[in-house]
Scaffold this active site. Structure first.
Site, PDB file in Angstrom:
ATOM      1  CG  ASP A  95     -30.300 -19.116  34.582  1.00  0.00           C
ATOM      2  OD1 ASP A  95     -29.868 -19.498  35.673  1.00  0.00           O
ATOM      3  OD2 ASP A  95     -30.112 -17.980  34.118  1.00  0.00           O
ATOM      4  CE  LYS A 131     -30.908  -5.109  55.880  1.00  0.00           C
ATOM      5  NZ  LYS A 131     -30.937  -4.239  54.712  1.00  0.00           N
ATOM      6  NE  ARG A 145     -36.110 -12.311  46.168  1.00  0.00           N
ATOM      7  CZ  ARG A 145     -34.801 -12.509  46.084  1.00  0.00           C
ATOM      8  NH1 ARG A 145     -33.994 -11.902  46.899  1.00  0.00           N
ATOM      9  NH2 ARG A 145     -34.317 -13.307  45.179  1.00  0.00           N
ATOM     10  CB  THR A 168     -31.092 -21.182  40.413  1.00  0.00           C
ATOM     11  OG1 THR A 168     -30.565 -19.939  40.808  1.00  0.00           O
ATOM     12  CG2 THR A 168     -31.690 -21.883  41.605  1.00  0.00           C
TER      13      THR A 168
END
EC number: 7.6.2.1
Lengths: 1115, 348
Positions: free
Chosen positions: A372, A532, A565, A645
């Site tokens: 996971d 954004k 990220r 996931t």
């Protein structure tokens, strides 16, 4: 409450737009009674409803069912059936031939009670819930049933939950009696259909209004719900799958070996019985002293009796004590896992726990790990790591703790934040760069976070996604504090000065747009657009290609390389007239009844042009400790790691890179590519392609062409296959998927439901017959954990559900390396060596009986006396094997981790398989022959002073040599104790006193003692045997070392060469920079602009909002 | 172990496991490193030891004097006579002459050796009543003795069972020819040949004022010529169930070919040092039939040494394994020298 009611009512009113509710064939209804107090709503007790109560029993047995169920399961093990058969034979005293004091208890008393005790305890915890149905839930409480959310203390009665994908459950409020009709309990996690009848009106209910068991309520003080599904009916339990008895590969092998040995036994017994028949004829005719014994029986009858006699005599070849010892070794090895200090996680005070005691050896044979993501690989904590403002990168400098600027200038700063860059703070405080100002303003303005001021004056942000929270918190720490929001204003504190922006429009996020924007009018009256979003999206909407853009791109590259990220931030000033024009369009689009979403997107697109790039942010999705190292190590040990996931593809890929599951030199095979090559089969595949997107990274070996071509050929073949035979199609597609996925280096499955996770595991298990391990932490991993050969639960994060269904509970993902590479490998090694040794020992001991039959007229005369047989496996020979099964280590723990390649031995079943078994059989046979004939010839005609050559002392000698002929070093002590036991028990069972008491039971008094004066016999003959028997085998072992080393070095060469090949090809990180990852859901902007989520009890803000609304009517 | 665990839990409230050597699997252990020098040296040591051992045993075994005479072949007429069981009451005597070339010094033992006699037959070996042999008054009908329990008239057999019934009942005497005219009987010891435990624990006579009355109400087994209480009329302590010949016979042999101790030399007069070289004659009362079962009977005279009897096998086994070990040592040396230069990955 009343406020919430109205809001909720409005929401339901809108809900009528949803497709009309169609009655379901089988549905259940729940009634709401008039609450006794406004805060309590209870399901009607008088309704005769046969619903599940909320107790969930995860224990396998209860007091009544334990015996029958356990017996049933025990007899699934073939050996136990065999033992029952042997016991029945023994009971028939007619054929019995000594050795009749066998233990029978272990059949039931084996490992089951131990592991059951664990399950019982676990079950207790699971079933604790009882009747919590409608008590107010506390902050961060774990939900224990599926609830229909009625109201909550939060604005607009929202309720925040924390799962792998955080979401808000919208609400429905009921204050009066009503009736809920809903579908039968099912396993579909993401859908719910029902209706609520309230005040004569029907409202439709969907999954958005349902709180599922296993979710954790977050940032919500109180909420009220109606229990829809409880206990075993709850969605998560329906998704759980059944508890199955897990059997290890070795168990199954043993089952087959039991059959093999049994067949061998029957054949041997049959042959010997056949000979016995012939000899019976001879004895009867020629041996006058025996012929009287044969009166009244035919040779065939004699053969028949001899057959059963031999069956009993040789049945000890599968000793019951082996299974007992086996279980004991499993148990102690499990204890070693529990005791390992290096798998103890001090932060949470959790040691590792082996909840199942019978799977240890399989830990050494894992080939596939299904993991996971959230909570297992990552901590689900986002931290603002770096940013690039106007081309300048901040956050890279190695900051020193001493240099941290005093944050007293910013009373709102969140002291726990990790981001500190003195140079950035300095620049901010100078307040000279307008771009920087805009950047920080954007962070503070463009989001859907909600704020709450605690009594202490602390601000608490409530965000739907942890990313947003991280960004807003970062802005807050840098002096741009988001203070409050109303329906159309946002108040910031910019370096201490409070400014209120009025919000003109919020351009919501969605997965196509990959960006969100906000249109605000600042206190000076200027209108600005802040956007954004993903870098690709933002960069193509810029006004000009300046140096900033180039710098920012470089920064993004470097961020992406660090697997952060990234988000790009941009803004622009909008002219008043442009805004007026756009606003009209926007209004038109937003009231459309059809295609509203598309039209809105178009309108948004219009204004999000000619942006000015401000910079980029980098957020770290924090991995758990040592995850990349662990994955690398596991990969080196030839274990394939698949990540399953529920997250989006981008997020998953990002994490894939972060934990070094993926690397730049891998080719990425995305869902579309798989689709493109074989669209049709996928349509019918068991895994719906819309949900499963596969990212296969295929290792490039010497040029792209060959591999890809081969793959295409493969798919073509598949398509043909499908066209011809329809029914086979499904399985062939599955097989194709597995074939493709297993040649990939790593596989990431995104957007999978718990059931699909289990399906993937099932698929690999079925088509690859490999040992699989599933690791997860949440309720959504339970099914997968149960399906896999070994389930590992990460304890502590999302409740105990995963742990309770797991076989092993760990506190951290990184402990997996120790569990597999050290404990797993050792356990496998120990069990295999134990089995090998035990089989050898019994063969060596018991085959002698066969050879002896040739000298005793095939009359099934036992060579050993009964006591010897009974004690042979328990006292005389048990300790050396036991010590081997408990303590054996071929290499130390450190070396095991240093050379993960050693793990492959287990994957290939090298230590115990049919070949090894045959070798063992051969070895045992040779030993038995040796010990039999050496003793035979040595005793033949030995003219010793006393009666030599009698079969009793012969038996002792044979026995002594049989168990002395295999030395292990670690077990030196245990061998010594075996000898002591041998002498002791020989003395006890052959004692004169015992003989006097019961002459028929203790037949051989003073056999051992009687020998003592006869030194020559006692000392020489037993001593002669061990070297005779063990030296040849020792030499064989040594000689086989040389080829073994060659094999090992060959392995190494293969490993090295792949490493070399890999580095030929390098993929620029640019191509994956689009790893724009943002765990955001659309729909929040809508809520905010409607003001539904605003907290009204805060009078200050309300007053302000009202004043503004009255003042200018922008809204 | 459990105890220790719970103690540890009391000491510190945390669930941290004990950091003890056993629980962490770090017990001090000796791991034999199979390096070439250690392996080779052990091979050569063991090999040389075995060789030496073997040679010593062979030398000592060869010093044993032993003489075996197959009298069932020599006494053919008696063998023929016994072939027919109806002649059981006819006496048959037989003399066997032989010459002892060398003196047999020290303890000399006389054995009888039977070939192809299956004392290890399963039902035969079970066919006895230990309780009866302990002198207890038991009902042998319930024992394993069947079918040798009672006669048709109900008289129980004493001793019962197939083993006792088939007891070796030849009597062998040896005479020494001092010269061609005078022969003297070689003195033998009848008792003290069995194990102490057998003689004093496993076998007891039934108690009564005398032996014949103790056996009253019972009768001899069918193959016997005289009842149990007449097995040795000269020695009260060697009669009945505790007769040494009987005890030795009752200890069944493991193989169809076996030898049982019959007599020990009584060191008196001329025989104080052992049997002198010279001419001897065995006087055999031939009772025990073996021809129908294709068996053979032998009488054996033998001395013993520290290594046992005259059996060379043990010595040869030691020698051969020693030689093989040394040879293997050389082969491994050769292989080692060839492969020495390669270093494996795992020696990193």
């Amino acid at each position: 409450m009343t406020q919430g009611c109205r809001g909720g009512g409005a929401r339901v009113g809108e809900g009528t737009l949803l497709p009309p509710y169609t009655p379901l064939p089988r549905c259940r209804s729940l009634a709401l009674s008039r609450p006794s107090s406004p805060t309590k709503v209870q399901p009607c007790q008088s309704l005769k409803c046969s619903f599940q109560d909320n107790a969930i029993r995860t224990a396998k047995y209860n007091v009544l069912t334990f015996l029958p169920l356990n017996l049933y399961e025990q007899f699934h093990r073939l050996a136990n059936l065999y033992f029952l058969f042997v016991i029945l034979l023994q009971v028939r005293s007619h054929w019995r031939s000594g050795g009749d004091c066998w233990a029978f208890g272990p059949l039931v008393a084996g490992r089951a009670p131990h592991s059951e005790a664990v399950r019982w305890r676990g079950g207790g915890r699971g079933g604790l819930v009882g009747k919590v149905s409608l008590r107010p839930f506390l902050f961060r409480l774990l939900l224990k049933a599926d609830l229909l959310l009625l109201s909550s203390s939060e604005p607009s009665s929202l309720c925040y939950v924390e799962t792998s994908a955080p979401m808000i459950q919208t609400l429905l409020t009921v204050g009066l009696p009503g009736k809920v009709t809903c579908e039968e309990p099912n396993s579909r996690m993401h859908s719910f259909i029902g209706t609520l009848e309230w005040r004569g009106e029907k409202y439709s209910l969907d999954s958005e209004k349902i709180l599922l068991r296993g979710c954790r309520i977050r940032n919500t003080e109180t909420c009220y719900g109606l229990v829809i599904y409880a206990g075993l009916d709850s969605k998560i339990m329906k998704n759980c799958g059944k508890i199955k008895m897990k059997k290890t590969k070795l168990d199954r092998l043993m089952d087959r070996l039991v059959i093999v040995i049994f067949v061998m036994l029957v054949i041997i017994s049959f042959c010997l019985a056949f000979a016995a028949g012939f000899w019976a004829v001879k004895f009867r005719a020629e041996h006058s002293y025996l012929s009287a014994l044969y009166v009244g029986t035919s040779p065939a009858e004699q053969a028949f009796f001899a057959f059963w006699g031999f069956m009993i005599l040789l049945s000890i070849i599968i000793p019951m004590s082996m299974y007992i010892t086996f279980e004991f070794i499993y148990m102690v090895n499990s204890c070693f896992i529990d005791w390992d200090v290096e798998m103890y996680y001090p932060a949470k005070d959790t040691p590792a726990k082996a909840r199942s005691t019978s799977l240890n050896d399989q830990l050494g044979q894992i080939e596939y790990i299904f993991s996971d993501k959230t909570g297992t690989l990552t901590q689900n904590i986002m931290t603002f790591k770096k940013c690039c403002i106007n081309g300048m990168i901040y956050g890279t400098s190695e900051w020193n703790h001493l240099e941290i600027l005093p944050v007293s200038w910013n009373p709102y700063a969140d002291r726990t934040a990790e981001f500190h860059d003195p140079s950035l703070l300095e620049a901010i405080l100078q307040n000279e760069d307008p771009v920087m100002r805009e950047f920080l303003r954007l962070l503070a303005l463009c989001h859907t976070v909600m704020v709450e001021e605690k009594d202490t004056g602390q601000l608490v942000y409530q965000a739907a996604s942890p990313d947003e929270e991280a960004l807003v918190t970062a802005a807050r720490n840098l002096g741009y504090v988001f203070l409050s929001r109303t329906q159309d204003t946002i108040t910031l504190s910019e370096l201490g000065t409070e400014r209120t922006y009025s919000m003109l429009a919020m351009l919501d996020f969605n997965s196509v747009r990959k960006r969100m924007s906000i249109l605000v009018r600042d206190p000076e009256g200027k209108i600005r657009l802040y956007t954004k979003g993903a870098d690709v999206v933002i960069l193509e909407r810029l006004r000009e290609d300046g140096p900033t853009k180039a710098f920012t791109q470089l920064a993004l590259d470097s961020f992406a390389e660090e697997t952060l990220r990234t988000l790009c931030l941009a803004s622009k000033e909008v002219k008043e007239e442009d805004y007026a024009e756009w606003s009209e369009k926007h209004h038109k689009a937003s009231v459309l009844l059809q295609n509203r979403a598309q039209e809105l997107d178009k309108v948004y697109e219009e204004i999000e042009q000619d942006l000015q790039l401000l910079g980029a942010t980098a957020i770290e999705d924090k991995l758990q400790d040592r995850v990349p190292e662990t994955i690398e190590l596991l990969k080196k040990g030839n274990i394939k790691v698949w990540v399953l996931t529920g997250d989006k593809q981008e997020t998953a890929v990002n994490i894939g890179f972060a934990c070094r599951l993926l690397s730049d030199d891998m080719q990425i095979l995305e869902e579309k590519e798989i689709w493109a090559s074989a669209p049709r089969p996928w349509g019918v595949a068991g895994l719906r392609p819309s949900h499963v997107s596969l990212l296969c990274r295929q290792e490039k070996i010497l040029g792209t062409g060959t591999k890809v071509k081969r793959k295409e050929g493969f798919w073509a073949r598949l398509a043909c296959c499908k066209a011809r035979t329809q029914p086979v199609a499904d399985s062939s597609v599955e097989k194709a998927f597995v074939d493709l996925a297993t040649v990939c280096q790593a596989v990431i499955c995104c957007r999978v439901t718990p059931k699909q996770k289990a399906l993937v595991v099932q698929l690999v298990k079925r088509h690859r017959s490999a040992i699989t391990l599933a690791i997860g932490d949440g309720a959504n991993d339970v099914n997968m954990i149960k399906t896999a050969d070994i389930g590992v639960g990460i304890s502590g994060q999302e409740g105990m559900q995963a742990v309770q269904c797991s076989d092993y509970a760990l506190a951290q993902f990184c402990f997996l390396q120790r569990l597999l590479l050290v404990h797993g490998r050792w356990s496998y090694l120990r069990i295999c060596k134990f089995l090998r040794y035990f089989f050898y020992k019994t063969f060596a001991g018991m085959m002698v009986q066969i050879w002896f039959a040739f000298y005793s007229g095939f009359t099934a005369q036992p060579l050993y006396e009964g006591w010897f047989l009974a004690l042979y496996n328990v006292f005389y020979t048990a300790y050396p094997v036991l010590s081997m099964g408990l303590m054996e280590q071929d290499v130390s723990a450190e070396k095991s981790l240093q050379f993960p390649e050693l793990y492959r031995v287990g994957q290939r079943d090298e230590l115990f398989n049919y070949r090894v078994f045959c070798v063992t059989l051969l070895h045992g046979t040779v030993t038995s022959l040796g010990s039999f004939y050496i003793a035979l010839w040595a005793f033949e005609d030995s003219g010793s002073g006393r009666v030599g050559g009698d079969y009793q002392s012969f038996a002792v000698t044979v026995a002594t040599s049989a168990f002395l002929s295999f030395w292990t070093i670690l077990s030196f002590l245990t061998i010594a104790s075996s000898l002591v036991f041998f002498c002791l028990f020989s003395f006890l069972t052959q004692n004169f006193l015992v003989f006097r008491e019961a002459p028929t039971i203790f037949r051989f008094p003073s056999k051992a003692l009687g020998q003592t004066p006869d030194l020559s016999d006692w000392c020489l003959h037993p001593r002669a045997n061990p070297p005779e028997c063990s030296l040849p085998s020792g030499a064989v072992m040594l000689l086989s070392l040389a080829p073994l080393q060659q094999i090992r070095s060959r392995d190494l060469r293969v490993a090295e060469s792949t490493v070399e090949l890999k580095s030929h090809f390098h993929r620029g990180s640019l191509q994956r920079r689009s790893s724009y990852a943002f765990s955001h859901k659309e729909g929040y902007a809508d809520l905010i602009t409607r003001g539904a989520s605003l907290r009204v009890k805060d009078s200050r803000i309300r007053g302000l909002a009202e004043a503004e609304r009255n003042g200018d009517g922008w809204g | 172990m459990k105890n220790k665990n719970s103690q540890g839990a009391q000491e510190c409230p945390s669930r941290c496991p004990d950091n003890s050597a056993f629980k962490q699997q770090k017990l001090p252990a000796w791991k034999p490193k199979l390096t070439a020098p250690s392996v080779l040296s052990s091979f050569f040591t063991i090999g040389v030891f075995c060789l030496l051992m073997g040679i010593c045993i062979i030398l000592s075994a060869r010093s044993v004097k032993e003489i075996q005479i197959n009298y069932s072949d020599i006494c053919l007429s008696c063998s023929k006579l016994r072939e027919n069981s109806s002649n059981w009451d006819k006496e048959c005597n037989c003399s066997v002459h032989f010459t002892l070339q060398e003196n047999m010094l020290g303890d000399v033992f006389m054995y009888y050796r039977l070939q192809n006699f299956y004392q290890n037959h399963r039902r035969y070996a079970l066919s006895r009543s230990d309780a009866q042999l302990l002198g207890q008054d038991v009902n042998i009908e319930n024992s394993n003795c069947a079918p040798f329990t009672t006669y048709p008239n109900g008289t129980p057999m004493a001793p019962c069972g197939a083993i006792a019934n088939s007891m070796f009942n030849d009597s062998i005497q040896l005479s020494y020819h001092l010269n061609s005219y005078t022969a003297i009987q070689v003195p033998w010891l009848k008792s003290g040949n069995s194990w102490w435990s057998d003689k004093n624990v496993k076998f007891r006579n039934p108690t009564s004022y005398n032996l014949s009355s103790a056996f009253a109400g019972t009768t001899r087994p069918p193959y016997w010529q005289k009842p149990a209480y007449l097995l040795d009329e000269e020695d009260e302590r060697n009669n009945g169930y505790i007769n040494d010949d009987f005890i030795i016979w009752m200890r069944v042999s493991a193989f169809p070919t076996f030898r049982n101790l019959y007599r020990r030399l009584h060191h008196t007069n001329q025989f104080a040092d052992g049997l002198p070289a010279g001419n001897y004659t065995f006087h055999i009362t031939y009772n025990f039939p073996v021809t129908r079962l294709k068996g053979k009977k032998q009488v054996v005279l033998s001395t013993i040494t520290w290594s046992g009897g005259s059996n060379l096998f043990l010595g040869i086994a030691y020698t051969v394994s020693g030689a093989v070990t040394v040879l293997a040592g050389f082969i491994i040396t050769a292989i080692h020298l060839k492969l020495r230069k390669k270093k494996t990955y795992f020696q990193r």
